[in-house]
Design a protein around this motif. Structure first.
Motif, PDB file in Angstrom:
ATOM      1  N   LEU A  58      -8.037  23.227 -35.707  1.00 42.26           N
ATOM      2  CA  LEU A  58      -6.943  22.545 -36.388  1.00 42.26           C
ATOM      3  C   LEU A  58      -5.890  22.175 -35.354  1.00 42.26           C
ATOM      4  O   LEU A  58      -5.468  23.019 -34.558  1.00 42.26           O
ATOM      5  CB  LEU A  58      -6.307  23.458 -37.441  1.00 42.26           C
ATOM      6  N   VAL A  59      -5.463  20.922 -35.365  1.00 38.16           N
ATOM      7  CA  VAL A  59      -4.443  20.463 -34.426  1.00 38.16           C
ATOM      8  C   VAL A  59      -3.199  20.067 -35.202  1.00 38.16           C
ATOM      9  O   VAL A  59      -3.229  19.120 -35.992  1.00 38.16           O
ATOM     10  CB  VAL A  59      -4.949  19.270 -33.584  1.00 38.16           C
ATOM     11  N   ARG A  60      -2.111  20.803 -34.982  1.00 41.64           N
ATOM     12  CA  ARG A  60      -0.821  20.445 -35.573  1.00 41.64           C
ATOM     13  C   ARG A  60      -0.187  19.386 -34.676  1.00 41.64           C
ATOM     14  O   ARG A  60       0.172  19.677 -33.538  1.00 41.64           O
ATOM     15  CB  ARG A  60       0.088  21.670 -35.658  1.00 41.64           C
ATOM     16  N   ALA A  61      -0.063  18.176 -35.198  1.00 41.16           N
ATOM     17  CA  ALA A  61       0.418  17.066 -34.379  1.00 41.16           C
ATOM     18  C   ALA A  61       1.728  16.534 -34.948  1.00 41.16           C
ATOM     19  O   ALA A  61       1.757  15.989 -36.045  1.00 41.16           O
ATOM     20  CB  ALA A  61      -0.624  15.951 -34.339  1.00 41.16           C
ATOM     21  N   ASN A  62       2.803  16.697 -34.198  1.00 42.51           N
ATOM     22  CA  ASN A  62       4.100  16.181 -34.625  1.00 42.51           C
ATOM     23  C   ASN A  62       4.115  14.660 -34.649  1.00 42.51           C
ATOM     24  O   ASN A  62       3.230  13.994 -34.102  1.00 42.51           O
ATOM     25  CB  ASN A  62       5.208  16.679 -33.683  1.00 42.51           C
ATOM     26  N   VAL A  63       5.145  14.094 -35.250  1.00 43.82           N
ATOM     27  CA  VAL A  63       5.305  12.634 -35.290  1.00 43.82           C
ATOM     28  C   VAL A  63       5.258  12.076 -33.866  1.00 43.82           C
ATOM     29  O   VAL A  63       5.927  12.592 -32.967  1.00 43.82           O
ATOM     30  CB  VAL A  63       6.665  12.272 -35.934  1.00 43.82           C
ATOM     31  N   GLY A  64       4.462  11.029 -33.666  1.00 44.88           N
ATOM     32  CA  GLY A  64       4.447  10.350 -32.375  1.00 44.88           C
ATOM     33  C   GLY A  64       3.866  11.146 -31.229  1.00 44.88           C
ATOM     34  O   GLY A  64       4.094  10.822 -30.059  1.00 44.88           O
ATOM     35  N   SER A  65       3.070  12.174 -31.545  1.00 48.78           N
ATOM     36  CA  SER A  65       2.561  13.050 -30.482  1.00 48.78           C
ATOM     37  C   SER A  65       1.154  12.679 -30.006  1.00 48.78           C
ATOM     38  O   SER A  65       0.590  13.357 -29.155  1.00 48.78           O
ATOM     39  CB  SER A  65       2.572  14.499 -30.953  1.00 48.78           C
ATOM     40  N   LEU A 107     -28.661  17.008 -43.723  1.00 50.57           N
ATOM     41  CA  LEU A 107     -29.129  17.938 -42.709  1.00 50.57           C
ATOM     42  C   LEU A 107     -28.775  17.476 -41.299  1.00 50.57           C
ATOM     43  O   LEU A 107     -28.699  18.285 -40.378  1.00 50.57           O
ATOM     44  CB  LEU A 107     -30.644  18.124 -42.835  1.00 50.57           C
ATOM     45  N   GLN A 108     -28.580  16.173 -41.114  1.00 51.87           N
ATOM     46  CA  GLN A 108     -28.296  15.643 -39.785  1.00 51.87           C
ATOM     47  C   GLN A 108     -26.818  15.744 -39.404  1.00 51.87           C
ATOM     48  O   GLN A 108     -26.447  15.463 -38.261  1.00 51.87           O
ATOM     49  CB  GLN A 108     -28.736  14.170 -39.698  1.00 51.87           C
ATOM     50  N   LEU A 109     -25.964  16.118 -40.348  1.00 49.41           N
ATOM     51  CA  LEU A 109     -24.527  16.161 -40.070  1.00 49.41           C
ATOM     52  C   LEU A 109     -24.201  17.251 -39.050  1.00 49.41           C
ATOM     53  O   LEU A 109     -24.604  18.398 -39.192  1.00 49.41           O
ATOM     54  CB  LEU A 109     -23.749  16.413 -41.363  1.00 49.41           C
ATOM     55  N   LYS A 110     -23.453  16.869 -37.999  1.00 51.31           N
ATOM     56  CA  LYS A 110     -23.081  17.810 -36.946  1.00 51.31           C
ATOM     57  C   LYS A 110     -21.570  18.043 -36.862  1.00 51.31           C
ATOM     58  O   LYS A 110     -21.134  19.113 -36.464  1.00 51.31           O
ATOM     59  CB  LYS A 110     -23.569  17.294 -35.580  1.00 51.31           C
ATOM     60  N   TRP A 111     -20.776  17.013 -37.229  1.00 52.31           N
ATOM     61  CA  TRP A 111     -19.321  17.158 -37.094  1.00 52.31           C
ATOM     62  C   TRP A 111     -18.593  16.469 -38.239  1.00 52.31           C
ATOM     63  O   TRP A 111     -19.003  15.399 -38.701  1.00 52.31           O
ATOM     64  CB  TRP A 111     -18.834  16.560 -35.768  1.00 52.31           C
ATOM     65  N   ILE A 112     -17.495  17.093 -38.671  1.00 51.91           N
ATOM     66  CA  ILE A 112     -16.557  16.495 -39.623  1.00 51.91           C
ATOM     67  C   ILE A 112     -15.224  16.350 -38.892  1.00 51.91           C
ATOM     68  O   ILE A 112     -14.687  17.327 -38.362  1.00 51.91           O
ATOM     69  CB  ILE A 112     -16.357  17.390 -40.858  1.00 51.91           C
ATOM     70  N   ILE A 113     -14.702  15.129 -38.852  1.00 50.98           N
ATOM     71  CA  ILE A 113     -13.419  14.846 -38.218  1.00 50.98           C
ATOM     72  C   ILE A 113     -12.452  14.400 -39.320  1.00 50.98           C
ATOM     73  O   ILE A 113     -12.769  13.474 -40.077  1.00 50.98           O
ATOM     74  CB  ILE A 113     -13.533  13.716 -37.173  1.00 50.98           C
ATOM     75  N   ILE A 114     -11.287  15.037 -39.424  1.00 51.79           N
ATOM     76  CA  ILE A 114     -10.356  14.729 -40.515  1.00 51.79           C
ATOM     77  C   ILE A 114      -9.003  14.313 -39.958  1.00 51.79           C
ATOM     78  O   ILE A 114      -8.419  15.024 -39.124  1.00 51.79           O
ATOM     79  CB  ILE A 114     -10.167  15.933 -41.456  1.00 51.79           C
ATOM     80  N   ASP A 115      -8.511  13.197 -40.429  1.00 54.99           N
ATOM     81  CA  ASP A 115      -7.185  12.692 -40.062  1.00 54.99           C
ATOM     82  C   ASP A 115      -6.190  13.051 -41.170  1.00 54.99           C
ATOM     83  O   ASP A 115      -6.539  13.007 -42.355  1.00 54.99           O
ATOM     84  CB  ASP A 115      -7.265  11.169 -39.890  1.00 54.99           C
ATOM     85  N   GLU A 116      -4.947  13.390 -40.798  1.00 57.23           N
ATOM     86  CA  GLU A 116      -3.898  13.723 -41.780  1.00 57.23           C
ATOM     87  C   GLU A 116      -4.362  14.786 -42.772  1.00 57.23           C
ATOM     88  O   GLU A 116      -4.214  14.642 -43.989  1.00 57.23           O
ATOM     89  CB  GLU A 116      -3.458  12.451 -42.537  1.00 57.23           C
ATOM     90  N   LEU A 168     -15.938  21.359 -37.264  1.00 59.17           N
ATOM     91  CA  LEU A 168     -14.815  20.769 -37.988  1.00 59.17           C
ATOM     92  C   LEU A 168     -13.643  20.583 -37.027  1.00 59.17           C
ATOM     93  O   LEU A 168     -13.233  21.533 -36.350  1.00 59.17           O
ATOM     94  CB  LEU A 168     -14.396  21.682 -39.145  1.00 59.17           C
ATOM     95  N   PHE A 169     -13.118  19.359 -36.981  1.00 58.18           N
ATOM     96  CA  PHE A 169     -11.955  19.055 -36.146  1.00 58.18           C
ATOM     97  C   PHE A 169     -10.965  18.302 -37.022  1.00 58.18           C
ATOM     98  O   PHE A 169     -11.255  17.212 -37.505  1.00 58.18           O
ATOM     99  CB  PHE A 169     -12.361  18.193 -34.948  1.00 58.18           C
ATOM    100  N   ALA A 170      -9.809  18.918 -37.284  1.00 55.62           N
ATOM    101  CA  ALA A 170      -8.838  18.327 -38.207  1.00 55.62           C
ATOM    102  C   ALA A 170      -7.480  18.206 -37.538  1.00 55.62           C
ATOM    103  O   ALA A 170      -7.023  19.121 -36.852  1.00 55.62           O
ATOM    104  CB  ALA A 170      -8.731  19.178 -39.460  1.00 55.62           C
ATOM    105  N   VAL A 171      -6.846  17.050 -37.749  1.00 52.95           N
ATOM    106  CA  VAL A 171      -5.537  16.773 -37.165  1.00 52.95           C
ATOM    107  C   VAL A 171      -4.551  16.487 -38.285  1.00 52.95           C
ATOM    108  O   VAL A 171      -4.875  15.803 -39.257  1.00 52.95           O
ATOM    109  CB  VAL A 171      -5.619  15.555 -36.217  1.00 52.95           C
ATOM    110  N   GLY A 172      -3.337  17.016 -38.157  1.00 57.78           N
ATOM    111  CA  GLY A 172      -2.330  16.733 -39.178  1.00 57.78           C
ATOM    112  C   GLY A 172      -1.006  17.386 -38.843  1.00 57.78           C
ATOM    113  O   GLY A 172      -0.848  18.046 -37.815  1.00 57.78           O
ATOM    114  N   ASP A 173      -0.051  17.191 -39.721  1.00 59.04           N
ATOM    115  CA  ASP A 173       1.290  17.748 -39.540  1.00 59.04           C
ATOM    116  C   ASP A 173       1.769  18.295 -40.880  1.00 59.04           C
ATOM    117  O   ASP A 173       2.045  17.523 -41.805  1.00 59.04           O
ATOM    118  CB  ASP A 173       2.245  16.666 -39.039  1.00 59.04           C
ATOM    119  N   PRO A 174       1.865  19.619 -41.021  1.00 65.24           N
ATOM    120  CA  PRO A 174       2.311  20.205 -42.295  1.00 65.24           C
ATOM    121  C   PRO A 174       3.692  19.716 -42.724  1.00 65.24           C
ATOM    122  O   PRO A 174       4.036  19.781 -43.907  1.00 65.24           O
ATOM    123  CB  PRO A 174       2.338  21.715 -41.997  1.00 65.24           C
TER     124      PRO A 174
END
Length: 266
Positions: free
Chosen positions: A12-19, A188-197, A219-225
Protein backbone atom coordinates in the motif's frame (compact mmCIF):
# COMPACT_ATOMS: atom_id res chain seq x y z
CA UNK A 1 11.90 3.59 -6.30
CA UNK A 2 11.31 1.70 -3.05
CA UNK A 3 7.64 1.24 -3.95
CA UNK A 4 8.36 0.14 -7.52
CA UNK A 5 11.01 -2.40 -6.47
CA UNK A 6 9.05 -3.66 -3.44
CA UNK A 7 8.83 -7.46 -3.41
CA UNK A 8 6.01 -7.93 -0.89
CA UNK A 9 2.89 -9.81 -1.99
CA UNK A 10 0.82 -6.76 -1.03
CA UNK A 11 1.96 -3.14 -0.90
CA UNK A 12 0.00 0.00 0.00
CA UNK A 13 1.40 3.39 -0.98
CA UNK A 14 0.09 6.47 0.82
CA UNK A 15 0.55 9.21 -1.76
CA UNK A 16 -0.04 12.84 -0.83
CA UNK A 17 -1.43 15.38 -3.30
CA UNK A 18 1.03 16.00 -6.13
CA UNK A 19 3.49 13.39 -4.90
CA UNK A 20 3.67 11.31 -8.09
CA UNK A 21 0.85 8.82 -7.48
CA UNK A 22 0.17 8.06 -11.15
CA UNK A 23 3.89 8.00 -11.93
CA UNK A 24 4.59 5.32 -9.31
CA UNK A 25 1.63 3.29 -10.58
CA UNK A 26 2.85 3.46 -14.21
CA UNK A 27 6.42 2.65 -13.17
CA UNK A 28 5.20 -0.36 -11.18
CA UNK A 29 3.40 -1.71 -14.27
CA UNK A 30 6.51 -1.06 -16.38
CA UNK A 31 8.77 -2.78 -13.85
CA UNK A 32 6.52 -5.84 -13.54
CA UNK A 33 6.19 -6.14 -17.30
CA UNK A 34 9.72 -5.35 -18.48
CA UNK A 35 11.86 -6.54 -15.55
CA UNK A 36 9.73 -9.27 -13.99
CA UNK A 37 8.40 -10.44 -17.39
CA UNK A 38 4.76 -10.41 -16.28
CA UNK A 39 2.56 -10.37 -19.41
CA UNK A 40 0.18 -7.42 -19.52
CA UNK A 41 -2.81 -9.73 -19.87
CA UNK A 42 -1.95 -11.13 -16.43
CA UNK A 43 -2.52 -7.77 -14.73
CA UNK A 44 -5.71 -5.97 -13.75
CA UNK A 45 -5.51 -2.20 -13.24
CA UNK A 46 -8.50 -0.71 -11.41
CA UNK A 47 -9.44 2.98 -11.39
CA UNK A 48 -12.46 4.98 -10.26
CA UNK A 49 -13.04 7.16 -13.33
CA UNK A 50 -12.80 6.74 -17.08
CA UNK A 51 -10.57 9.82 -17.12
CA UNK A 52 -8.03 8.13 -14.83
CA UNK A 53 -8.16 4.95 -16.91
CA UNK A 54 -7.57 7.01 -20.06
CA UNK A 55 -4.59 8.78 -18.49
CA UNK A 56 -2.99 5.48 -17.53
CA UNK A 57 -3.61 4.12 -21.02
CA UNK A 58 -2.04 7.18 -22.67
CA UNK A 59 1.01 7.14 -20.42
CA UNK A 60 1.55 3.45 -21.07
CA UNK A 61 1.41 4.16 -24.80
CA UNK A 62 3.94 7.00 -24.47
CA UNK A 63 6.35 4.56 -22.82
CA UNK A 64 5.61 1.91 -25.48
CA UNK A 65 4.44 -0.52 -22.83
CA UNK A 66 1.00 -1.25 -24.19
CA UNK A 67 1.67 -3.38 -27.26
CA UNK A 68 -1.91 -4.60 -27.49
CA UNK A 69 -4.79 -2.51 -26.07
CA UNK A 70 -6.83 -5.63 -25.33
CA UNK A 71 -3.99 -7.34 -23.49
CA UNK A 72 -4.31 -5.22 -20.35
CA UNK A 73 -7.34 -5.29 -18.08
CA UNK A 74 -7.58 -1.67 -17.02
CA UNK A 75 -10.55 0.55 -16.40
CA UNK A 76 -13.12 1.42 -13.76
CA UNK A 77 -14.32 -1.24 -11.35
CA UNK A 78 -17.63 -1.36 -13.23
CA UNK A 79 -15.89 -1.55 -16.61
CA UNK A 80 -13.68 -4.44 -15.48
CA UNK A 81 -16.68 -6.21 -13.94
CA UNK A 82 -18.58 -5.88 -17.23
CA UNK A 83 -15.58 -7.17 -19.20
CA UNK A 84 -15.30 -10.21 -16.92
CA UNK A 85 -19.00 -10.98 -17.33
CA UNK A 86 -18.89 -10.55 -21.10
CA UNK A 87 -15.88 -12.84 -21.39
CA UNK A 88 -17.42 -15.58 -19.28
CA UNK A 89 -21.13 -15.28 -20.06
CA UNK A 90 -21.03 -18.83 -21.49
CA UNK A 91 -20.72 -20.44 -18.05
CA UNK A 92 -23.74 -22.76 -17.64
CA UNK A 93 -26.52 -21.45 -15.38
CA UNK A 94 -24.74 -18.13 -14.93
CA UNK A 95 -25.66 -15.81 -17.80
CA UNK A 96 -27.62 -16.70 -20.89
CA UNK A 97 -26.17 -13.96 -23.08
CA UNK A 98 -23.92 -10.96 -22.88
CA UNK A 99 -25.08 -8.16 -20.64
CA UNK A 100 -24.98 -4.41 -21.15
CA UNK A 101 -24.64 -1.72 -18.47
CA UNK A 102 -27.65 0.23 -17.24
CA UNK A 103 -26.42 3.74 -16.50
CA UNK A 104 -27.65 5.42 -13.28
CA UNK A 105 -29.89 7.83 -15.20
CA UNK A 106 -31.35 4.92 -17.22
CA UNK A 107 -32.08 2.97 -14.04
CA UNK A 108 -33.78 6.01 -12.51
CA UNK A 109 -35.95 6.50 -15.61
CA UNK A 110 -36.88 2.81 -15.58
CA UNK A 111 -37.75 3.04 -11.87
CA UNK A 112 -40.04 6.03 -12.50
CA UNK A 113 -41.78 4.13 -15.30
CA UNK A 114 -42.43 1.19 -12.96
CA UNK A 115 -43.71 3.51 -10.21
CA UNK A 116 -46.25 4.95 -12.65
CA UNK A 117 -47.14 1.59 -14.21
CA UNK A 118 -47.76 -0.17 -10.87
CA UNK A 119 -49.07 2.86 -8.98
CA UNK A 120 -46.40 2.52 -6.32
CA UNK A 121 -46.24 4.83 -3.33
CA UNK A 122 -42.70 6.22 -3.09
CA UNK A 123 -41.88 8.98 -0.64
CA UNK A 124 -39.43 11.80 -1.40
CA UNK A 125 -38.94 11.00 -5.07
CA UNK A 126 -36.09 13.50 -5.26
CA UNK A 127 -34.13 11.05 -3.07
CA UNK A 128 -34.89 8.02 -5.22
CA UNK A 129 -31.53 7.99 -7.00
CA UNK A 130 -29.68 7.94 -3.68
CA UNK A 131 -31.93 5.18 -2.35
CA UNK A 132 -31.32 3.10 -5.47
CA UNK A 133 -27.58 3.46 -4.92
CA UNK A 134 -28.01 1.80 -1.52
CA UNK A 135 -30.76 -0.64 -2.45
CA UNK A 136 -28.78 -3.76 -1.64
CA UNK A 137 -28.36 -2.58 1.93
CA UNK A 138 -31.91 -1.32 2.39
CA UNK A 139 -34.23 -3.33 0.13
CA UNK A 140 -34.85 -6.14 2.59
CA UNK A 141 -35.97 -3.89 5.43
CA UNK A 142 -38.08 -0.79 5.42
CA UNK A 143 -36.07 2.30 6.21
CA UNK A 144 -37.22 4.48 9.12
CA UNK A 145 -38.99 7.57 7.87
CA UNK A 146 -40.04 6.07 4.54
CA UNK A 147 -42.56 3.22 5.04
CA UNK A 148 -43.42 3.00 1.34
CA UNK A 149 -43.33 0.60 -1.62
CA UNK A 150 -39.57 0.86 -2.23
CA UNK A 151 -38.85 -2.86 -1.55
CA UNK A 152 -41.50 -3.78 -4.16
CA UNK A 153 -39.94 -1.29 -6.58
CA UNK A 154 -36.53 -2.94 -6.15
CA UNK A 155 -38.04 -6.35 -6.96
CA UNK A 156 -39.83 -5.03 -10.07
CA UNK A 157 -36.73 -3.12 -11.17
CA UNK A 158 -34.56 -6.22 -10.84
CA UNK A 159 -37.02 -8.26 -12.92
CA UNK A 160 -37.27 -5.58 -15.62
CA UNK A 161 -33.49 -5.22 -15.94
CA UNK A 162 -33.17 -8.98 -16.23
CA UNK A 163 -35.73 -8.98 -19.06
CA UNK A 164 -33.75 -6.27 -20.86
CA UNK A 165 -30.48 -8.06 -20.06
CA UNK A 166 -29.09 -4.96 -18.35
CA UNK A 167 -27.20 -4.47 -15.12
CA UNK A 168 -26.67 -1.38 -12.99
CA UNK A 169 -23.17 -0.58 -11.73
CA UNK A 170 -23.99 -2.30 -8.43
CA UNK A 171 -25.40 -5.32 -10.29
CA UNK A 172 -22.18 -5.61 -12.32
CA UNK A 173 -20.00 -5.61 -9.22
CA UNK A 174 -22.16 -8.13 -7.38
CA UNK A 175 -22.47 -10.44 -10.37
CA UNK A 176 -18.75 -10.35 -11.20
CA UNK A 177 -17.92 -11.04 -7.56
CA UNK A 178 -20.26 -14.04 -7.61
CA UNK A 179 -18.71 -15.26 -10.87
CA UNK A 180 -15.22 -15.19 -9.34
CA UNK A 181 -16.42 -16.79 -6.11
CA UNK A 182 -18.24 -19.64 -7.86
CA UNK A 183 -15.71 -20.10 -10.69
CA UNK A 184 -12.27 -19.08 -9.37
CA UNK A 185 -10.58 -20.92 -12.23
CA UNK A 186 -11.71 -18.17 -14.64
CA UNK A 187 -8.72 -16.01 -13.74
CA UNK A 188 -5.97 -18.54 -13.19
CA UNK A 189 -3.59 -16.41 -15.26
CA UNK A 190 -3.95 -13.32 -13.05
CA UNK A 191 -0.65 -12.35 -11.41
CA UNK A 192 -1.11 -8.74 -10.25
CA UNK A 193 -3.85 -6.32 -9.20
CA UNK A 194 -2.95 -2.63 -9.43
CA UNK A 195 -5.37 -0.15 -7.80
CA UNK A 196 -5.48 3.62 -8.22
CA UNK A 197 -7.13 5.87 -5.56
CA UNK A 198 -7.73 2.87 -3.33
CA UNK A 199 -9.16 5.08 -0.56
CA UNK A 200 -12.39 5.42 -2.58
CA UNK A 201 -13.30 1.70 -2.44
CA UNK A 202 -16.78 0.93 -1.20
CA UNK A 203 -17.89 -2.42 0.18
CA UNK A 204 -18.92 -3.92 -3.17
CA UNK A 205 -15.61 -2.94 -4.78
CA UNK A 206 -13.70 -4.26 -1.78
CA UNK A 207 -15.45 -7.64 -2.14
CA UNK A 208 -14.56 -7.78 -5.85
CA UNK A 209 -10.89 -7.20 -4.97
CA UNK A 210 -11.07 -9.92 -2.31
CA UNK A 211 -12.26 -12.43 -4.91
CA UNK A 212 -9.56 -11.37 -7.37
CA UNK A 213 -6.79 -11.50 -4.75
CA UNK A 214 -5.63 -15.05 -4.24
CA UNK A 215 -2.45 -15.86 -2.25
CA UNK A 216 -0.31 -16.08 -5.39
CA UNK A 217 -1.64 -12.80 -6.82
CA UNK A 218 0.27 -9.61 -6.01
CA UNK A 219 -1.51 -6.43 -4.90
CA UNK A 220 -0.18 -2.90 -5.38
CA UNK A 221 -2.50 -0.08 -4.30
CA UNK A 222 -1.94 3.68 -4.31
CA UNK A 223 -4.08 6.28 -2.59
CA UNK A 224 -4.42 9.01 0.00
CA UNK A 225 -6.70 8.48 3.03
CA UNK A 226 -6.98 12.29 3.30
CA UNK A 227 -8.63 12.48 -0.15
CA UNK A 228 -11.72 10.35 0.33
CA UNK A 229 -13.95 12.00 -2.27
CA UNK A 230 -16.62 9.28 -2.46
CA UNK A 231 -17.57 9.09 1.22
CA UNK A 232 -21.03 10.38 0.25
CA UNK A 233 -21.75 7.15 -1.57
CA UNK A 234 -20.25 4.69 0.88
CA UNK A 235 -16.47 4.52 0.45
CA UNK A 236 -14.91 2.60 3.32
CA UNK A 237 -13.41 4.84 5.96
CA UNK A 238 -10.69 2.42 7.10
CA UNK A 239 -9.72 0.82 3.78
CA UNK A 240 -5.95 1.09 4.36
CA UNK A 241 -6.30 -0.65 7.72
CA UNK A 242 -8.48 -3.42 6.21
CA UNK A 243 -6.01 -4.15 3.41
CA UNK A 244 -3.04 -4.02 5.77
CA UNK A 245 -4.64 -6.46 8.20
CA UNK A 246 -6.11 -8.79 5.58
CA UNK A 247 -2.98 -9.18 3.44
CA UNK A 248 -0.20 -8.19 5.88
CA UNK A 249 0.61 -5.45 3.40
CA UNK A 250 3.79 -3.41 3.38
CA UNK A 251 2.91 0.28 3.78
CA UNK A 252 5.00 2.99 2.14
CA UNK A 253 4.60 6.76 1.81
CA UNK A 254 5.08 9.46 -0.82
CA UNK A 255 4.98 12.53 1.45
CA UNK A 256 6.25 15.35 -0.78
CA UNK A 257 3.88 17.54 -2.83
CA UNK A 258 5.80 18.48 -5.98
CA UNK A 259 2.81 20.01 -7.75
CA UNK A 260 1.95 22.97 -5.51
CA UNK A 261 3.99 26.10 -4.89
CA UNK A 262 5.23 26.98 -1.41
CA UNK A 263 2.52 29.64 -1.16
CA UNK A 264 -0.23 27.08 -1.71
CA UNK A 265 1.36 24.66 0.75
CA UNK A 266 1.63 27.36 3.37
Amino acid sequence: KTAVLDEHNACLVRANVGSGKTTVLIEKIRYLHQQKKIPLENMIVLTFTNKAAGEIKNRLKIQNIEENPSSLFYGTFHGIALKLLQLHFHIPCFLQRKVSPCLPEEELELANQLIHQHTLRIKYKNRLRKRLDHKYRSATSRQPGYQDDFPKLVTLLTEEKRKQNKMSYEDLLQCATKLLKDHPQQLLQLKWIIIDEVQDCDELQFELIRQLKRPEVGLFAVGDPNQVIYSWRGSMFNIFYKFRELYHAEELSLPVNYRSSQTILA
